[in-house]
Design a protein around this motif. Sequence first.
Motif, PDB file in Angstrom:
ATOM      1  N   ARG A 191      31.820  -2.460 -31.540  1.00  0.00           N
ATOM      2  CA  ARG A 191      30.958  -1.577 -32.334  1.00  0.00           C
ATOM      3  C   ARG A 191      29.520  -1.615 -31.822  1.00  0.00           C
ATOM      4  O   ARG A 191      28.837  -0.595 -31.789  1.00  0.00           O
ATOM      5  N   CYS A 192      29.043  -2.798 -31.438  1.00  0.00           N
ATOM      6  CA  CYS A 192      27.684  -2.899 -30.898  1.00  0.00           C
ATOM      7  C   CYS A 192      27.556  -2.136 -29.582  1.00  0.00           C
ATOM      8  O   CYS A 192      26.538  -1.479 -29.336  1.00  0.00           O
ATOM      9  N   VAL A 193      28.588  -2.208 -28.739  1.00  0.00           N
ATOM     10  CA  VAL A 193      28.557  -1.477 -27.471  1.00  0.00           C
ATOM     11  C   VAL A 193      28.520   0.026 -27.729  1.00  0.00           C
ATOM     12  O   VAL A 193      27.719   0.759 -27.126  1.00  0.00           O
ATOM     13  N   VAL A 194      29.360   0.511 -28.619  1.00  0.00           N
ATOM     14  CA  VAL A 194      29.397   1.942 -28.928  1.00  0.00           C
ATOM     15  C   VAL A 194      28.082   2.380 -29.570  1.00  0.00           C
ATOM     16  O   VAL A 194      27.594   3.479 -29.322  1.00  0.00           O
TER      17      VAL A 194
ATOM     18  N   GLY B 127      30.340  -7.012 -17.910  1.00  0.00           N
ATOM     19  CA  GLY B 127      31.062  -5.797 -18.245  1.00  0.00           C
ATOM     20  C   GLY B 127      30.378  -4.982 -19.320  1.00  0.00           C
ATOM     21  O   GLY B 127      30.261  -3.754 -19.213  1.00  0.00           O
ATOM     22  N   VAL B 128      29.883  -5.645 -20.363  1.00  0.00           N
ATOM     23  CA  VAL B 128      29.258  -4.935 -21.483  1.00  0.00           C
ATOM     24  C   VAL B 128      27.981  -4.227 -21.042  1.00  0.00           C
ATOM     25  O   VAL B 128      27.757  -3.054 -21.360  1.00  0.00           O
ATOM     26  N   PHE B 129      27.126  -4.918 -20.294  1.00  0.00           N
ATOM     27  CA  PHE B 129      25.872  -4.298 -19.859  1.00  0.00           C
ATOM     28  C   PHE B 129      26.110  -3.213 -18.818  1.00  0.00           C
ATOM     29  O   PHE B 129      25.322  -2.264 -18.713  1.00  0.00           O
ATOM     30  N   THR B 130      27.190  -3.340 -18.057  1.00  0.00           N
ATOM     31  CA  THR B 130      27.534  -2.269 -17.114  1.00  0.00           C
ATOM     32  C   THR B 130      27.842  -0.982 -17.852  1.00  0.00           C
ATOM     33  O   THR B 130      27.353   0.103 -17.501  1.00  0.00           O
ATOM     34  N   VAL B 131      28.650  -1.066 -18.905  1.00  0.00           N
ATOM     35  CA  VAL B 131      28.957   0.123 -19.703  1.00  0.00           C
ATOM     36  C   VAL B 131      27.707   0.624 -20.415  1.00  0.00           C
ATOM     37  O   VAL B 131      27.445   1.832 -20.469  1.00  0.00           O
ATOM     38  N   GLY B 132      26.898  -0.287 -20.944  1.00  0.00           N
ATOM     39  CA  GLY B 132      25.723   0.120 -21.696  1.00  0.00           C
ATOM     40  C   GLY B 132      24.709   0.881 -20.877  1.00  0.00           C
ATOM     41  O   GLY B 132      24.095   1.833 -21.371  1.00  0.00           O
ATOM     42  N   TYR B 133      24.525   0.507 -19.607  1.00  0.00           N
ATOM     43  CA  TYR B 133      23.476   1.120 -18.801  1.00  0.00           C
ATOM     44  C   TYR B 133      23.987   2.158 -17.812  1.00  0.00           C
ATOM     45  O   TYR B 133      23.205   2.998 -17.355  1.00  0.00           O
ATOM     46  N   ARG B 134      25.257   2.123 -17.474  1.00  0.00           N
ATOM     47  CA  ARG B 134      25.805   3.122 -16.547  1.00  0.00           C
ATOM     48  C   ARG B 134      26.636   4.183 -17.250  1.00  0.00           C
ATOM     49  O   ARG B 134      27.090   5.134 -16.620  1.00  0.00           O
ATOM     50  N   GLY B 135      26.866   3.993 -18.557  1.00  0.00           N
ATOM     51  CA  GLY B 135      27.605   4.995 -19.304  1.00  0.00           C
ATOM     52  C   GLY B 135      29.096   4.726 -19.315  1.00  0.00           C
ATOM     53  O   GLY B 135      29.615   3.923 -18.534  1.00  0.00           O
ATOM     54  N   ALA B 136      29.781   5.441 -20.216  1.00  0.00           N
ATOM     55  CA  ALA B 136      31.217   5.224 -20.393  1.00  0.00           C
ATOM     56  C   ALA B 136      32.013   6.122 -19.458  1.00  0.00           C
ATOM     57  O   ALA B 136      32.846   6.928 -19.876  1.00  0.00           O
ATOM     58  N   THR B 137      31.767   5.994 -18.156  1.00  0.00           N
ATOM     59  CA  THR B 137      32.535   6.743 -17.165  1.00  0.00           C
ATOM     60  C   THR B 137      33.822   5.995 -16.839  1.00  0.00           C
ATOM     61  O   THR B 137      33.991   4.825 -17.185  1.00  0.00           O
ATOM     62  N   ASN B 138      34.711   6.693 -16.148  1.00  0.00           N
ATOM     63  CA  ASN B 138      35.989   6.067 -15.791  1.00  0.00           C
ATOM     64  C   ASN B 138      35.775   4.808 -14.955  1.00  0.00           C
ATOM     65  O   ASN B 138      36.413   3.776 -15.177  1.00  0.00           O
TER      66      ASN B 138
ATOM     67  N   ALA C 122      34.265  -2.695 -16.233  1.00  0.00           N
ATOM     68  CA  ALA C 122      33.935  -3.544 -17.384  1.00  0.00           C
ATOM     69  C   ALA C 122      35.179  -4.206 -17.947  1.00  0.00           C
ATOM     70  O   ALA C 122      35.146  -5.377 -18.355  1.00  0.00           O
ATOM     71  N   GLY C 123      36.302  -3.477 -17.986  1.00  0.00           N
ATOM     72  CA  GLY C 123      37.546  -4.068 -18.461  1.00  0.00           C
ATOM     73  C   GLY C 123      38.012  -5.213 -17.573  1.00  0.00           C
ATOM     74  O   GLY C 123      38.497  -6.243 -18.060  1.00  0.00           O
ATOM     75  N   ILE C 124      37.839  -5.047 -16.265  1.00  0.00           N
ATOM     76  CA  ILE C 124      38.231  -6.115 -15.334  1.00  0.00           C
ATOM     77  C   ILE C 124      37.369  -7.353 -15.561  1.00  0.00           C
ATOM     78  O   ILE C 124      37.873  -8.484 -15.644  1.00  0.00           O
TER      79      ILE C 124
END
Length: 298
Positions: free
Chosen positions: A31-34, A98-109, A115-117
Amino acid sequence: MQGTVDGFGYGAVTPVASYLIACLGSALGLRCVVRSLNNRQSWKPGWLALGTATIGCGIWTMHFIAMTGFRVQGIGIDYDVRLAALSLAVAIAVVGVGVFTVGYRGATNTTLTAAGIFTGLGVAAMHYLGMAALQLNGYLRYDWFTVALSVLIAVVAATAALWAAASYRGFLAALGASLLMGVALTGMHYTGMAAVGVHLHGAAGASYVNGSYGGDSPASTLLPLLIGPVVFLILAGVVVMFDPQLVLGDGDWSRAAPRRSALAATTPESPAARPRQPDSLFDPRDRPTGRHTSPRER
């Protein structure tokens, strides 16, 4: 001499408790990531740090709650507190990548997969470093095929959880993602435990605890260590309770306004209501219609 391993010393209590705490940590963290993705005006580093810490604490607490039920017949076990604390730091650090990668680069494929890896590898690293903290009168052996399977489970399920959390931002999607992440954590743990064998030193009837014979049970060592992370998860839950967008997701809030505006736009278009209000300001098509028909009627 091969020892007899039992991972369910308290029956179903430890698996159920570990699964619930894994779901709690995952739900708060995702939830914090979203929240950081949906609201650009929010303090992104703070939400991402909170999400990283809650996921890391959830992983670590799940592992050691499950380990309170771990037994080796005929001997006692203890834990190296320093290695146990190090496993918590490793879990938070690797998941944070992983979390900061999604947070700053966006929720791309690409970012969600990466981030999952990282998150899955963080789960695996924490688990096996936590297993290295075990102290007993013997040493651990692993079936490496089962170890690889446990890492694969963690990576695949963690990736799927991040995808679900970032793609479907409502409450039900958040609940499903946290349940999936709970499966990833506990599934990885018990798959990894299935890979463990214990080779004993000396007589099987000896009890080796705290570097000597006799001593307290493993729960007496682990439970005090769990107090801090559990309190942190409770405090993080309080933060979530005071921010409805963390629970519901911005998707639910953003869809409410279009539904209200659509309702307001369609209601005046009722066939019975429109002819009686030709000069309505809500539908500009009525105004030219009223003005152009009156000259023709003359």
